[in-house]
Scaffold this active site. Structure first.
Site, mmCIF file in Angstrom:
data_model
loop_
_atom_site.group_PDB
_atom_site.id
_atom_site.type_symbol
_atom_site.label_atom_id
_atom_site.label_comp_id
_atom_site.label_asym_id
_atom_site.label_seq_id
_atom_site.Cartn_x
_atom_site.Cartn_y
_atom_site.Cartn_z
ATOM 1 N N TYR A 156 6.328 -4.860 7.748
ATOM 2 C CA TYR A 156 5.067 -4.919 6.968
ATOM 3 C C TYR A 156 3.881 -5.168 7.987
ATOM 4 C CZ TYR A 156 1.426 -5.555 3.277
ATOM 5 O OH TYR A 156 0.531 -5.519 2.483
ATOM 6 N N LYS A 160 0.723 -3.185 9.363
ATOM 7 C CA LYS A 160 -0.729 -3.566 9.245
ATOM 8 C C LYS A 160 -1.355 -3.985 10.388
ATOM 9 C CE LYS A 160 -0.545 -2.877 4.519
ATOM 10 N NZ LYS A 160 -1.390 -1.827 3.958
HETATM 11 P P1 NAP Z 1 0.790 -1.714 -5.672
HETATM 12 O O1 NAP Z 1 0.137 -2.296 -7.024
HETATM 13 O O2 NAP Z 1 2.130 -1.642 -5.279
HETATM 14 O O3 NAP Z 1 0.073 -0.202 -5.346
HETATM 15 C C1 NAP Z 1 0.811 0.451 -4.161
HETATM 16 C C2 NAP Z 1 0.459 1.821 -4.442
HETATM 17 O O4 NAP Z 1 0.429 2.772 -3.053
HETATM 18 C C3 NAP Z 1 0.782 2.521 -5.462
HETATM 19 O O5 NAP Z 1 -0.128 3.205 -6.387
HETATM 20 C C4 NAP Z 1 1.723 3.753 -4.953
HETATM 21 O O6 NAP Z 1 1.818 4.824 -5.437
HETATM 22 C C5 NAP Z 1 1.150 3.952 -3.584
HETATM 23 N N1 NAP Z 1 2.014 4.383 -2.696
HETATM 24 C C6 NAP Z 1 3.119 3.864 -1.916
HETATM 25 N N2 NAP Z 1 3.549 4.631 -1.272
HETATM 26 C C7 NAP Z 1 2.926 5.857 -1.329
HETATM 27 C C8 NAP Z 1 3.224 6.892 -0.457
HETATM 28 N N3 NAP Z 1 4.156 7.089 0.390
HETATM 29 N N4 NAP Z 1 2.215 8.059 -0.898
HETATM 30 C C9 NAP Z 1 1.150 7.781 -1.533
HETATM 31 N N5 NAP Z 1 1.053 6.706 -2.187
HETATM 32 C C10 NAP Z 1 1.889 5.676 -2.083
HETATM 33 O O7 NAP Z 1 0.158 -2.322 -4.206
HETATM 34 P P2 NAP Z 1 -1.449 -3.162 -4.036
HETATM 35 O O8 NAP Z 1 -1.168 -4.443 -4.228
HETATM 36 O O9 NAP Z 1 -2.369 -2.463 -4.891
HETATM 37 O O10 NAP Z 1 -1.651 -2.555 -2.463
HETATM 38 C C11 NAP Z 1 -2.414 -1.647 -2.111
HETATM 39 C C12 NAP Z 1 -2.612 -1.726 -0.668
HETATM 40 O O11 NAP Z 1 -3.155 -3.177 -0.242
HETATM 41 C C13 NAP Z 1 -1.571 -1.782 -0.053
HETATM 42 O O12 NAP Z 1 -1.664 -1.077 1.211
HETATM 43 C C14 NAP Z 1 -1.019 -3.071 0.619
HETATM 44 O O13 NAP Z 1 -0.098 -3.168 1.640
HETATM 45 C C15 NAP Z 1 -2.215 -3.853 0.619
HETATM 46 N N6 NAP Z 1 -2.383 -5.373 0.654
HETATM 47 C C16 NAP Z 1 -1.843 -5.940 -0.837
HETATM 48 C C17 NAP Z 1 -1.917 -7.266 -0.750
HETATM 49 C C18 NAP Z 1 -1.532 -7.703 -2.149
HETATM 50 O O14 NAP Z 1 -1.503 -8.977 -2.194
HETATM 51 N N7 NAP Z 1 -1.306 -7.159 -3.479
HETATM 52 C C19 NAP Z 1 -2.460 -7.914 0.084
HETATM 53 C C20 NAP Z 1 -2.764 -7.382 1.348
HETATM 54 C C21 NAP Z 1 -2.771 -6.107 1.461
HETATM 55 P P3 NAP Z 1 2.727 5.310 -6.862
HETATM 56 O O15 NAP Z 1 2.674 4.207 -7.826
HETATM 57 O O16 NAP Z 1 2.334 6.755 -7.264
HETATM 58 O O17 NAP Z 1 4.055 5.206 -6.211
#
Ligand code: NAP
Length: 248
Positions: A156, A160
């Site tokens: 990851y 990133k």
């Molecule tokens: P999440 O709730 O797990 O949601 C992830 C989303 O990405 C889901 O809507 C999923 O779609 C979609 N997705 C995953 N793989 C995909 C693919 N191959 N094609 C199209 N869509 C895909 O995650 P989140 O926490 O909102 O994270 C959103 C972003 O922020 C990510 O890039 C994550 O790495 C980043 N981020 C998150 C955090 C945190 O603490 N949460 C911190 C730093 C960065 P489906 O539901 O349709 O599968």
């Protein structure tokens, strides 16, 4: 008039979490928003309904961002509906955590394919259109892990950190066409992705965050909306950390 009125946006992974908050916020600012999802069709429709209920405009579009053909079809559909694309938000992402010595090749590849190649495929398609338009905004969601590393996330954090490098390179390549390319690096955000962490791990994390709390998805969306808006027109190649001070 809202700041993004007349603009169009595509947000990947917008069915839930940060992506949903970004889609809703950009729509509230006046943009017509394409809500991408991979498997969560119902939740994507909920995002679109939330936007429409508030008077905004949204369409849902299925695509797996790790599959180039699927991304190309998504862009054809979105451009067919909207005619132009002003804002791309690369938000879709997954985790497959394991320590370095236990990480399987499949875990490594799955995360690189979704998080890094997915971002590249979408950036490439968006850039083709934005170069012709001579304007555009590309914003990608990186992470604290990509800048500082995080034990258990060798795959990851590589994906990133790669997004940071791609952002800076694309910013250099596209600035002559009035396209800005930036990233937002969240710390810990209250979504399904972090819901899987144990209470013990969460407590240990919060203790290290100067603001002593997890972020709301809307707080990440606010930074994305700023970078998408007029006020950020002279900002490119940057990474904005939205992490409660974790990276101080
Ligand atoms: P999440 O709730 O797990 O949601 C992830 C989303 O990405 C889901 O809507 C999923 O779609 C979609 N997705 C995953 N793989 C995909 C693919 N191959 N094609 C199209 N869509 C895909 O995650 P989140 O926490 O909102 O994270 C959103 C972003 O922020 C990510 O890039 C994550 O790495 C980043 N981020 C998150 C955090 C945190 O603490 N949460 C911190 C730093 C960065 P489906 O539901 O349709 O599968």
């Amino acid at each position: 008039m809202s700041s993004l009125s007349g603009k169009t946006a595509l947000v990947t992974g917008a069915a839930r979490g940060i992506g949903r908050a970004v889609a809703v916020r950009l729509a509230a600012e006046g943009a017509a928003v394409a809500v991408n999802y991979r498997g969560s069709a119902e939740k994507a429709e909920e995002t679109a309904e939330e936007i429409r209920a508030a008077g905004g405009s949204a369409l849902t579009v299925q695509a797996d961002v790790s599959d180039q053909k699927s991304v190309q079809e998504m862009f054809s559909r979105v451009l067919g509906e909207f005619g132009h694309l002003d804002i791309l938000v690369n938000n879709a992402g997954i985790t497959r955590d394991a320590l370095l010595i236990g990480m399987k090749e499949e875990q490594f590849d799955a995360v690189i394919d979704a998080n890094l190649k997915g971002c590249f495929f979408c950036m490439q398609e968006a850039a083709k259109k934005m170069i012709r338009q001579r304007s555009g905004r590309i914003i990608s969601i990186s992470s604290f892990s990509g800048i500082h590393g995080n034990a258990g996330q060798i795959n990851y954090s590589a994906s990133k950190a790669g997004i940071v490098g791609m952002t800076k390179t694309a910013a250099r390549e596209l600035s002559g066409r009035n396209i800005t390319v930036n990233a937002v690096a969240p710390g810990f955000v209250d979504t399904d992705m972090t819901a899987v962490l144990s209470d013990k791990v969460k407590e240990a994390i919060f203790a290290q965050i100067p603001l002593k709390r997890i972020a709301r998805p809307e707080e990440i969306a606010a930074a994305v909306a700023f970078l998408a808006g007029e006020d950020a027109g002279y900002i490119t190649g940057q990474v904005i950390c939205v992490d409660g001070g974790l990276s101080i």
